[in-house]
Design an enzyme around this catalytic site. Structure first.
Site, PDB file in Angstrom:
ATOM      1  N   TYR A   1      -1.603  -0.897  10.403  1.00  0.00           N
ATOM      2  CA  TYR A   1      -1.649  -1.041   8.938  1.00  0.00           C
ATOM      3  C   TYR A   1      -0.363  -0.489   8.322  1.00  0.00           C
ATOM      4  O   TYR A   1       0.310  -1.188   7.548  1.00  0.00           O
ATOM      5  CB  TYR A   1      -2.880  -0.293   8.408  1.00  0.00           C
TER       6      TYR A   1
ATOM      7  N   SER B   1       0.866  -1.195   0.000  1.00  0.00           N
ATOM      8  CA  SER B   1       0.000   0.000   0.000  1.00  0.00           C
ATOM      9  C   SER B   1       0.889   1.227   0.000  1.00  0.00           C
ATOM     10  O   SER B   1       2.052   1.148   0.429  1.00  0.00           O
ATOM     11  CB  SER B   1      -0.857   0.007   1.274  1.00  0.00           C
TER      12      SER B   1
HETATM   13  N1  LIG Z   1      -8.662  -0.539  -1.173  1.00  0.00           N
HETATM   14  C1  LIG Z   1      -7.622   0.253  -1.027  1.00  0.00           C
HETATM   15  O1  LIG Z   1      -7.750   1.479  -1.145  1.00  0.00           O
HETATM   16  C2  LIG Z   1      -6.250  -0.321  -0.760  1.00  0.00           C
HETATM   17  C3  LIG Z   1      -5.159   0.523  -0.912  1.00  0.00           C
HETATM   18  C4  LIG Z   1      -3.877   0.012  -0.731  1.00  0.00           C
HETATM   19  C5  LIG Z   1      -3.685  -1.325  -0.426  1.00  0.00           C
HETATM   20  N2  LIG Z   1      -4.768  -2.139  -0.286  1.00  0.00           N
HETATM   21  C6  LIG Z   1      -4.482  -3.551  -0.006  1.00  0.00           C
HETATM   22  O2  LIG Z   1      -5.029  -4.357  -1.018  1.00  0.00           O
HETATM   23  C7  LIG Z   1      -5.296  -5.671  -0.520  1.00  0.00           C
HETATM   24  C8  LIG Z   1      -6.685  -6.085  -0.957  1.00  0.00           C
HETATM   25  O3  LIG Z   1      -7.637  -5.259  -0.314  1.00  0.00           O
HETATM   26  P1  LIG Z   1      -8.997  -4.758  -1.003  1.00  0.00           P
HETATM   27  O4  LIG Z   1      -8.930  -3.300  -1.048  1.00  0.00           O
HETATM   28  O5  LIG Z   1      -9.235  -5.520  -2.234  1.00  0.00           O
HETATM   29  O6  LIG Z   1     -10.056  -5.068   0.145  1.00  0.00           O
HETATM   30  P2  LIG Z   1     -11.022  -6.288   0.438  1.00  0.00           P
HETATM   31  O7  LIG Z   1     -11.462  -6.110   1.844  1.00  0.00           O
HETATM   32  O8  LIG Z   1     -12.038  -6.361  -0.640  1.00  0.00           O
HETATM   33  O9  LIG Z   1     -10.067  -7.552   0.307  1.00  0.00           O
HETATM   34  C9  LIG Z   1      -9.253  -8.033   1.345  1.00  0.00           C
HETATM   35  C10 LIG Z   1      -9.356  -9.529   1.327  1.00  0.00           C
HETATM   36  O10 LIG Z   1      -8.470 -10.104   2.295  1.00  0.00           O
HETATM   37  C11 LIG Z   1      -9.170 -11.143   2.962  1.00  0.00           C
HETATM   38  N3  LIG Z   1      -8.619 -11.404   4.278  1.00  0.00           N
HETATM   39  C12 LIG Z   1      -8.431 -10.519   5.280  1.00  0.00           C
HETATM   40  N4  LIG Z   1      -7.955 -11.152   6.362  1.00  0.00           N
HETATM   41  C13 LIG Z   1      -7.846 -12.468   6.045  1.00  0.00           C
HETATM   42  C14 LIG Z   1      -7.448 -13.616   6.756  1.00  0.00           C
HETATM   43  N5  LIG Z   1      -7.017 -13.558   8.031  1.00  0.00           N
HETATM   44  N6  LIG Z   1      -7.473 -14.803   6.115  1.00  0.00           N
HETATM   45  C15 LIG Z   1      -7.897 -14.885   4.835  1.00  0.00           C
HETATM   46  N7  LIG Z   1      -8.300 -13.828   4.103  1.00  0.00           N
HETATM   47  C16 LIG Z   1      -8.278 -12.638   4.723  1.00  0.00           C
HETATM   48  C17 LIG Z   1     -10.592 -10.601   3.071  1.00  0.00           C
HETATM   49  O11 LIG Z   1     -11.504 -11.619   3.382  1.00  0.00           O
HETATM   50  C18 LIG Z   1     -10.771 -10.008   1.684  1.00  0.00           C
HETATM   51  O12 LIG Z   1     -11.171 -10.990   0.761  1.00  0.00           O
HETATM   52  C19 LIG Z   1      -5.105  -5.586   0.994  1.00  0.00           C
HETATM   53  O13 LIG Z   1      -3.862  -6.126   1.357  1.00  0.00           O
HETATM   54  C20 LIG Z   1      -5.127  -4.092   1.266  1.00  0.00           C
HETATM   55  O14 LIG Z   1      -4.391  -3.749   2.402  1.00  0.00           O
HETATM   56  C21 LIG Z   1      -6.042  -1.665  -0.439  1.00  0.00           C
END
Ligand SMILES: NC(=O)c1ccc[n+]([C@@H]2O[C@H](COP(=O)([O-])OP(=O)(O)OC[C@H]3O[C@@H](n4cnc5c(N)ncnc54)[C@H](O)[C@@H]3O)[C@@H](O)[C@H]2O)c1
Length: 250
Positions: free
Chosen positions: A152, A139
């Site tokens: 985070y 991120s």
């Molecule tokens: N959305 C944003 O703005 C953003 C920005 C930067 C980074 N990210 C990163 O991108 C990645 C994906 O996030 P997203 O935005 O698609 O959100 P999201 O919440 O849709 O996806 C996150 C996924 O991780 C899974 N997860 C979380 N904890 C878990 C566990 N203990 N065991 C198994 N699965 C688990 C959740 O069930 C979910 O499917 C993450 O690592 C997040 O930190 C997101």
């Protein structure tokens, strides 16, 4: 579409929503067979039914044995393993004083330790054949702080340290990179907005703060994830790539 991942086998964590789902769909379209990791049974089974040559393995990435099972399933079902897309993540919101020790540990485990667990079991297989690929979803929080996101930000910064370590230790056989998204329109960004006084305004402000004046889409991220997993990026390793509409420079 050119089948850039033809005959490759990958594991995608957090595959049942947001960016993980888009990455799984892009890898599938590029010809890969997939182990889909996630916790939501309904969404996981639905995705596995949608993507031919994929298997949904439900579980918690914080569980060491579950990571071993993901790797074992790839070898049992497909006989090889080429790509890890380590995407699962949580926010663990709260300022340092108020954040519970349990949430701190859970966030560090999910966003950092799970990368170690899965890599640890997968690397011996990734080293076989033409070589493997590990892609970590970090991120822009690896580079800057956000209110009420201490666990985070710390876990994402540390994931880049682990990424570089893996890249150095396992080159030239395995390439290891990270993507560092800015605000992307997934369920997580709306959860993150709760940490701000005006959540809706916070997302709108994030959008307007990007140089390109829009939130990212899961598909924007999946395109970079596909490039980094494919031979098109064969001279890239140890890199942390921002994909953020330019917000880091705003
Ligand atoms: N959305 C944003 O703005 C953003 C920005 C930067 C980074 N990210 C990163 O991108 C990645 C994906 O996030 P997203 O935005 O698609 O959100 P999201 O919440 O849709 O996806 C996150 C996924 O991780 C899974 N997860 C979380 N904890 C878990 C566990 N203990 N065991 C198994 N699965 C688990 C959740 O069930 C979910 O499917 C993450 O690592 C997040 O930190 C997101």
């Amino acid at each position: 579409m050119e089948l850039k991942l033809n005959n490759k086998v990958g594991i995608v964590t957090g595959a049942t929503s947001g960016m993980g789902k888009a990455i799984a769909e892009a890898y599938h379209e590029a010809g890969a067979s997939l182990i889909l990791s996630g916790r939501n049974l309904e969404r996981g089974n639905q995705l596995a039914a949608q993507l031919e040559n994929s298997v949904f393995v439900p579980g918690d990435v914080n569980d060491v044995d579950y990571n071993q099972k993901l790797v074992a399933t790839a070898m049992d079902k497909f006989g090889r393993l080429d790509i890890l897309s380590l995407n699962a993540g949580i926010l663990g919101l709260g300022n340092v004083v108020d954040l519970s020790v349990e949430t701190w540990r859970d966030t560090i485990d999910t966003n950092l330790s799970s990368i170690f667990y899965c890599s640890k079991f997968a690397i011996p297989f990734l080293q076989e054949g033409e070589g493997g690929n590990i892609l970590i979803n970090a991120s822009i929080a690896a580079f800057k702080s956000f209110p009420n996101h201490p666990a985070y930000c710390a876990s994402k910064a540390a994931s880049l340290g682990l990424m570089k370590q893996l890249a150095v230790e396992y080159a030239p056989k395995i390439r290891v990179n990270a993507i560092c998204p800015g605000p992307v329109d997934t369920p997580l960004i709306w959860d993150s907005a709760i940490a701000f006084d005006q959540p809706e305004e916070a997302v709108e402000n994030a959008k307007n703060a990007t140089l390109l004046k829009r939130l990212g889409t899961p598909e924007d991220i999946a395109k970079l994830a596909l490039f980094l997993a494919s031979e098109d990026s064969s001279w890239i390793t140890g890199s942390a790539m921002t994909i953020d509409g330019g917000i880091i420079n705003a």
